[in-house]
Design a protein around this motif. Structure first.
Motif, PDB file in Angstrom:
ATOM      1  N   LEU A   8       0.839  -1.199   0.000  1.00 27.30           N
ATOM      2  CA  LEU A   8       0.000   0.000   0.000  1.00 27.30           C
ATOM      3  C   LEU A   8       0.876   1.252   0.000  1.00 27.30           C
ATOM      4  O   LEU A   8       1.743   1.403  -0.839  1.00 27.30           O
ATOM      5  CB  LEU A   8      -0.951  -0.056   1.196  1.00 27.30           C
ATOM      6  N   ASP A   9       0.693   2.135   0.984  1.00 27.68           N
ATOM      7  CA  ASP A   9       1.390   3.421   0.988  1.00 27.68           C
ATOM      8  C   ASP A   9       2.881   3.255   1.287  1.00 27.68           C
ATOM      9  O   ASP A   9       3.307   2.322   1.969  1.00 27.68           O
ATOM     10  CB  ASP A   9       0.762   4.341   2.048  1.00 27.68           C
ATOM     11  N   ASP A  10       3.656   4.219   0.811  1.00 26.23           N
ATOM     12  CA  ASP A  10       5.098   4.230   1.037  1.00 26.23           C
ATOM     13  C   ASP A  10       5.499   5.433   1.883  1.00 26.23           C
ATOM     14  O   ASP A  10       4.709   6.349   2.122  1.00 26.23           O
ATOM     15  CB  ASP A  10       5.856   4.272  -0.298  1.00 26.23           C
ATOM     16  N   GLY A  11       6.756   5.427   2.301  1.00 25.36           N
ATOM     17  CA  GLY A  11       7.278   6.542   3.089  1.00 25.36           C
ATOM     18  C   GLY A  11       8.788   6.501   3.135  1.00 25.36           C
ATOM     19  O   GLY A  11       9.431   5.795   2.353  1.00 25.36           O
ATOM     20  N   THR A  12       9.390   7.233   4.084  1.00 27.84           N
ATOM     21  CA  THR A  12      10.846   7.238   4.256  1.00 27.84           C
ATOM     22  C   THR A  12      11.202   7.303   5.737  1.00 27.84           C
ATOM     23  O   THR A  12      10.478   7.899   6.550  1.00 27.84           O
ATOM     24  CB  THR A  12      11.500   8.435   3.545  1.00 27.84           C
ATOM     25  N   TYR A  13      12.340   6.681   6.077  1.00 27.20           N
ATOM     26  CA  TYR A  13      12.929   6.826   7.413  1.00 27.20           C
ATOM     27  C   TYR A  13      13.903   7.999   7.355  1.00 27.20           C
ATOM     28  O   TYR A  13      14.785   8.052   6.483  1.00 27.20           O
ATOM     29  CB  TYR A  13      13.656   5.548   7.823  1.00 27.20           C
ATOM     30  N   ILE A  14      13.768   8.958   8.289  1.00 32.20           N
ATOM     31  CA  ILE A  14      14.529  10.208   8.235  1.00 32.20           C
ATOM     32  C   ILE A  14      15.524  10.326   9.382  1.00 32.20           C
ATOM     33  O   ILE A  14      16.667  10.742   9.189  1.00 32.20           O
ATOM     34  CB  ILE A  14      13.566  11.417   8.248  1.00 32.20           C
ATOM     35  N   ARG A  15      15.130   9.924  10.586  1.00 31.21           N
ATOM     36  CA  ARG A  15      15.994  10.182  11.748  1.00 31.21           C
ATOM     37  C   ARG A  15      15.630   9.254  12.900  1.00 31.21           C
ATOM     38  O   ARG A  15      14.460   8.942  13.115  1.00 31.21           O
ATOM     39  CB  ARG A  15      15.836  11.639  12.198  1.00 31.21           C
ATOM     40  N   GLY A  16      16.658   8.815  13.616  1.00 36.21           N
ATOM     41  CA  GLY A  16      16.464   8.098  14.866  1.00 36.21           C
ATOM     42  C   GLY A  16      17.436   8.631  15.900  1.00 36.21           C
ATOM     43  O   GLY A  16      18.524   9.124  15.567  1.00 36.21           O
ATOM     44  N   GLU A  17      17.058   8.548  17.174  1.00 33.65           N
ATOM     45  CA  GLU A  17      17.931   9.086  18.222  1.00 33.65           C
ATOM     46  C   GLU A  17      17.732   8.325  19.522  1.00 33.65           C
ATOM     47  O   GLU A  17      16.595   8.005  19.907  1.00 33.65           O
ATOM     48  CB  GLU A  17      17.644  10.577  18.432  1.00 33.65           C
ATOM     49  N   LEU A  18      18.839   8.037  20.216  1.00 29.39           N
ATOM     50  CA  LEU A  18      18.810   7.438  21.540  1.00 29.39           C
ATOM     51  C   LEU A  18      19.197   8.508  22.544  1.00 29.39           C
ATOM     52  O   LEU A  18      20.300   9.067  22.479  1.00 29.39           O
ATOM     53  CB  LEU A  18      19.782   6.261  21.631  1.00 29.39           C
ATOM     54  N   ALA A  19      18.287   8.830  23.461  1.00 32.43           N
ATOM     55  CA  ALA A  19      18.528   9.866  24.469  1.00 32.43           C
ATOM     56  C   ALA A  19      18.605   9.197  25.838  1.00 32.43           C
ATOM     57  O   ALA A  19      17.585   8.827  26.423  1.00 32.43           O
ATOM     58  CB  ALA A  19      17.423  10.913  24.427  1.00 32.43           C
ATOM     59  N   PHE A  20      19.834   9.004  26.332  1.00 34.94           N
ATOM     60  CA  PHE A  20      20.063   8.297  27.590  1.00 34.94           C
ATOM     61  C   PHE A  20      20.231   9.268  28.755  1.00 34.94           C
ATOM     62  O   PHE A  20      20.734  10.391  28.587  1.00 34.94           O
ATOM     63  CB  PHE A  20      21.352   7.479  27.525  1.00 34.94           C
ATOM     64  N   VAL A  21      19.877   8.791  29.948  1.00 35.81           N
ATOM     65  CA  VAL A  21      20.302   9.407  31.197  1.00 35.81           C
ATOM     66  C   VAL A  21      21.166   8.392  31.919  1.00 35.81           C
ATOM     67  O   VAL A  21      20.762   7.242  32.120  1.00 35.81           O
ATOM     68  CB  VAL A  21      19.105   9.828  32.076  1.00 35.81           C
ATOM     69  N   ASP A  22      22.381   8.803  32.295  1.00 40.24           N
ATOM     70  CA  ASP A  22      23.362   7.955  32.969  1.00 40.24           C
ATOM     71  C   ASP A  22      22.951   7.755  34.425  1.00 40.24           C
ATOM     72  O   ASP A  22      22.705   8.717  35.145  1.00 40.24           O
ATOM     73  CB  ASP A  22      24.715   8.666  32.877  1.00 40.24           C
ATOM     74  N   ASP A  23      22.859   6.498  34.835  1.00 35.43           N
ATOM     75  CA  ASP A  23      22.564   6.202  36.239  1.00 35.43           C
ATOM     76  C   ASP A  23      23.751   5.574  36.927  1.00 35.43           C
ATOM     77  O   ASP A  23      23.655   5.137  38.063  1.00 35.43           O
ATOM     78  CB  ASP A  23      21.359   5.256  36.336  1.00 35.43           C
ATOM     79  N   SER A  24      24.893   5.480  36.265  1.00 34.86           N
ATOM     80  CA  SER A  24      26.013   4.748  36.852  1.00 34.86           C
ATOM     81  C   SER A  24      26.749   5.534  37.900  1.00 34.86           C
ATOM     82  O   SER A  24      27.518   4.976  38.674  1.00 34.86           O
ATOM     83  CB  SER A  24      26.989   4.332  35.754  1.00 34.86           C
ATOM     84  N   THR A  25      26.557   6.877  37.969  1.00 36.75           N
ATOM     85  CA  THR A  25      27.263   7.645  38.976  1.00 36.75           C
ATOM     86  C   THR A  25      26.626   7.545  40.348  1.00 36.75           C
ATOM     87  O   THR A  25      27.262   7.821  41.357  1.00 36.75           O
ATOM     88  CB  THR A  25      27.300   9.127  38.574  1.00 36.75           C
ATOM     89  N   GLY A  26      25.371   7.117  40.420  1.00 35.91           N
ATOM     90  CA  GLY A  26      24.734   6.909  41.702  1.00 35.91           C
ATOM     91  C   GLY A  26      24.715   8.155  42.558  1.00 35.91           C
ATOM     92  O   GLY A  26      24.655   9.273  42.100  1.00 35.91           O
ATOM     93  N   GLY A  27      24.787   7.945  43.907  1.00 31.55           N
ATOM     94  CA  GLY A  27      24.667   9.041  44.848  1.00 31.55           C
ATOM     95  C   GLY A  27      25.774  10.050  44.751  1.00 31.55           C
ATOM     96  O   GLY A  27      25.634  11.173  45.191  1.00 31.55           O
ATOM     97  N   GLY A  28      26.936   9.656  44.229  1.00 30.91           N
ATOM     98  CA  GLY A  28      28.019  10.605  44.062  1.00 30.91           C
ATOM     99  C   GLY A  28      27.820  11.466  42.846  1.00 30.91           C
ATOM    100  O   GLY A  28      28.675  12.268  42.529  1.00 30.91           O
ATOM    101  N   GLY A  29      26.731  11.318  42.153  1.00 30.22           N
ATOM    102  CA  GLY A  29      26.532  12.017  40.895  1.00 30.22           C
ATOM    103  C   GLY A  29      25.358  12.954  40.913  1.00 30.22           C
ATOM    104  O   GLY A  29      24.553  12.936  39.999  1.00 30.22           O
ATOM    105  N   GLY A  30      25.144  13.715  41.943  1.00 26.28           N
ATOM    106  CA  GLY A  30      24.082  14.717  41.931  1.00 26.28           C
ATOM    107  C   GLY A  30      23.048  14.484  43.006  1.00 26.28           C
ATOM    108  O   GLY A  30      23.030  13.456  43.671  1.00 26.28           O
TER     109      GLY A  30
END
Length: 758
Positions: free
Chosen positions: A165-187
């Motif tokens: 049926l209909d067609d389209g295009t893939y234009i952009r993808g993004e992974l937006a992470f928040v780091d949790d590895s610093t733990g209590g020493g990190g803010g």
């Protein structure tokens, strides 16, 4: 007769954006990895869901995921036709778009699991609007990725569920992470680092007694005759127990940290009988455990391999043997599976600093911080207060002083000062927990867990809690190690922020040890960072902050540090909001010390590699090319065929096979075309089974001797026979080249030559 030579193994377009949040430079960090094709990619009749568009997004930073949102832009006349799936490096997979949105057009959205707005919003999105036009919920929750390591290749697959049926295009993808590895020493909003989880491949058994080859364990379940294990003594050090600044200093290591690989001959009840007695003088009172070690051949680690956490008696170790190449496509992770942090203490009411303490040790006491676990045995008289416990961090003293960081190779950091109302004006009044003592590996024959972080003092407030356990132990022995993105991780856990009490100390990283016969390739990541100390952000009074945990150690045998991308940093001291305003941002707490990478760790022996087991046989047949019915009588020729096979569990060494056969007195060797104009052209023919791995050249791999004494090696087979029948040939020698393989069925080769009966 066949002489077999030696056949043993010889040992031989992505954008990264970093943003910080919170008040301190050590705050949680965001990482954005964006995939923008050079030109939009068609989503049409060719991109079915069995042949999707596949985009790889390489995440190069190392951190634990606290949160993940996914940006997605695609054009399509019927949004509901689009499906998309995201897969993490450890193969965790989430279908982020599953045919939602109906007949409206396009997607320009940030997919956030916290959003209450569905992607089926009835709105036509604009593909030219600034990313991202809307925030919408994904079809399945992205929380499945939380707590996992981010580093590695992520895969985004996009397809058209109705390709005709209909067609389209893939234009952009993004992974937006928040780091949790610093733990209590990190803010000020951090959480405790998450202990490692994954598939457990070892079993763990507390040793209750050892004598000669006899080892008694709490349970022998899962252990069988022929199994391999490693005995490790986890504790046993003697420490200073005086109530002074030297409390917890190690005076003798005894056999703490010593280890030895053993093989099980038999099992009787809860007793293991070993093939040979250990050479290390283990003391069962030193908390010895038997860790069963699986033996692989050319295995690939995918996903995450981990251990059961140390429970005070056993656990915390990943040990792998591979007689071939161990490929690291996934992680081996023992973060936070070692020695425990000091127990949180019940709170006590604030009494205007009347209960302030200067002691270094004592039994459990409400309100007083407790020592982290280390390489010395528990002692009820020495549980609390600021003195360290070997490599375990000291507890923060009343009132509200911070806990000390645990140690391994790197020292533990000092816990922060007590409540400023009780502390006075001088930092010398610090009653924070002392950092754990850095461990002495000399003479490089020991391995250790990371020490636990000490807990802070708790006065009239609810404790933040959190796990501050040290890193565990990883032991790898292999013929070779190759990384295709996999990592070895033994971090210590960070402490939680605690705004109203003494914060806790971070834990130390553990130990990683690798021995290889051949090589390490692919630059595997080895990480053993100490955990960060806990922050505090009380808006009225400064409280104690936590000391940083010490860095771990990477020990190598048969490899060098340059073979790895390694990081063994000490943890950061906790931060204080009001302390920063007063010019003392850590409120007296200090960072943990760095770890190390060291080679020539011969205490981790090279894995025994099974060798070849070669057997030979000889067959004699009459040479009768015309089918005349000839017999073995004088004047007729015979064909000698020698066949060698490898029935062993390993290949032969390269070029190591030598066959030397004596010519019987009643025959004479024929130096000519063995089949008189047939397919062969030389005096010797060679055949081998598929995959046997050998090559053969008549000019270089066949030799002769006219000596009456058997040659001792191929070099002595130097006689040149005359053309035709040569009665002077007494021995014929063969040296095929290459490494003969092992396998099932047994690989084999044959050599044939011709002789005349006298």
């Amino acid at each position: 007769m066949i002489q077999l030579g030696k056949h043993y193994w010889q040992w031989g377009s992505l954008l990264t954006l970093l943003l910080t949040t919170g008040q301190w430079a050590s705050a949680q960090t965001s990482y954005n990895y964006t995939d923008i094709p050079g030109s939009p990619i068609a989503i049409d009749g060719t991109t079915t869901c069995t042949a999707p568009i596949t985009r790889t997004i390489a995440v190069t930073d190392n951190f634990i995921i606290g949160d993940l949102d996914v940006g997605f832009i695609a054009s399509h006349a019927w949004r509901g036709d689009i499906e998309a799936t995201l897969t993490a490096p450890d193969t965790t997979s989430v279908q982020i778009i599953a045919g939602v949105g109906g007949g409206v057009d396009n997607i320009n959205a940030l997919l956030d699991s916290a959003s209450s707005n569905a992607l089926a919003d009835g709105i036509n999105h604009s593909t030219t609007a600034t990313p991202y036009q809307y925030t919408r919920a994904p079809s399945s929750s992205l929380d499945a990725f939380n707590g996992k390591q981010a580093n590695g290749n992520w895969t985004l697959e996009i397809c058209d569920n109705y390709p005709s049926l209909d067609d389209g295009t893939y234009i952009r993808g993004e992974l937006a992470f928040v780091d949790d590895s610093t733990g209590g020493g990190g803010g000020f909003t951090g959480t405790s680092t998450i202990p490692a989880t994954g598939t457990v491949i070892n079993s763990y058994h507390k040793v209750t007694a050892l004598s000669g080859t006899s080892v008694s364990v709490d349970t022998s379940a899962g252990i069988s005759a022929g199994d391999r294990g490693v005995l490790i003594q986890m504790k046993g050090a003697t420490i200073d127990t005086s109530d002074t600044a030297t409390h917890g200093d190690i005076s003798s290591y005894a056999s703490a940290g010593r280890f030895e690989y053993v093989d099980v001959a038999s099992v009787s009840g809860s007793t293991l009988i070993l093939e040979t007695a250990p050479t290390v003088s283990f003391q069962a009172s030193g908390y010895v455990q038997f860790v069963r070690v699986p033996i692989y051949e050319n295995t690939t680690i995918s996903g995450t391999i981990s251990a059961t956490p140390w429970n005070g008696d056993k656990g915390g170790v990943v040990a792998i043997d591979d007689i071939g190449t161990l490929t690291l496509s996934g992680d081996i992770n023992v973060t936070g599976l070692g020695f425990a942090g000091g127990a949180l203490t019940p709170e006590v009411p604030y009494d205007s600093c009347a209960s302030d303490q200067s002691n270094y040790t004592g039994p459990l006491q409400n309100g007083t911080g407790n020592k982290g676990e280390g390489i010395t045995a528990p002692n009820a008289s020495h549980v609390s207060r600021r003195g360290h416990k070997a490599n375990g961090g000291g507890g923060g003293n009343i009132t509200d002083a911070g806990g000390g960081g645990g140690a391994n190779y790197g020292f533990g950091g000092l816990g922060g000062r007590e409540l400023d109302l009780c502390d006075g004006s001088s930092p010398t009044h610090n009653t924070g927990g002392l950092g754990g003592q850095p461990l002495d590996y000399s003479p490089a024959n020991r391995i250790f867990f990371g020490g636990g972080g000490g807990s802070g003092s708790e006065v009239s407030q609810t404790a933040a809690g959190g796990d501050r356990s040290g890193g565990g132990i990883i032991l790898i022995r292999a013929k070779a190690v190759n990384s295709t993105g996999g990592r070895l991780i033994a971090n210590g856990l960070s402490a939680l922020q605690d705004n109203n009490n003494g914060a806790d100390g971070g834990a130390a990283a553990g130990t990683i040890a690798v021995s290889v016969h051949d090589s390490v390739t692919g630059l595997p990541v080895a990480q053993g960072d100490g955990g960060d100390g806990g922050d505090e952000a009380n808006g009225s009074y400064a409280h104690g902050t936590g000391g940083g945990g010490g860095g771990g150690s990477l020990w190598l045998n048969g490899a060098v540090c340059a073979d790895f991308s390694f990081q063994f940093d000490g943890g950061e001291a906790g931060m204080s909001q009001l302390g920063n305003a007063a010019g003392d941002p850590t409120w007296g707490a200090t960072d943990g010390g760095p770890g190390t990478c060291t080679g020539n760790f011969t205490a981790l022996p090279l894995i025994p590699i099974p060798g070849a087991t070669l057997t030979g046989s000889k067959d004699v047949t009459i040479w009768d090319p015309l089918g005349e019915g000839l017999y073995a009588v004088p004047g007729n020729d015979v064909i000698y065929t020698i066949t060698a096979s490898n029935a062993g569990d390993g290949p032969a060494d390269t070029d190591s096979i030598v066959l030397i056969d004596i010519m019987p007195n009643d025959v004479e060797f024929y130096n000519g075309d063995i089949d008189d104009g047939g397919p062969e052209t030389d005096a010797v023919s060679f055949t081998q089974s598929t995959g046997a791995g050998l090559t053969f050249s008549y000019a270089t791999d066949v030799g002769y001797s006219d000596s009456t004494t058997r040659p001792t090696d191929f070099s002595q087979c130097s006689y040149t026979p005359t053309a035709g029948y040569d009665p002077n040939v007494t021995y014929i020698c063969f040296n095929p080249k290459g490494a003969m393989t092992d396998g099932d069925p047994d690989p084999e080769f044959s050599v044939s030559f011709r002789a005349r009966i006298k």
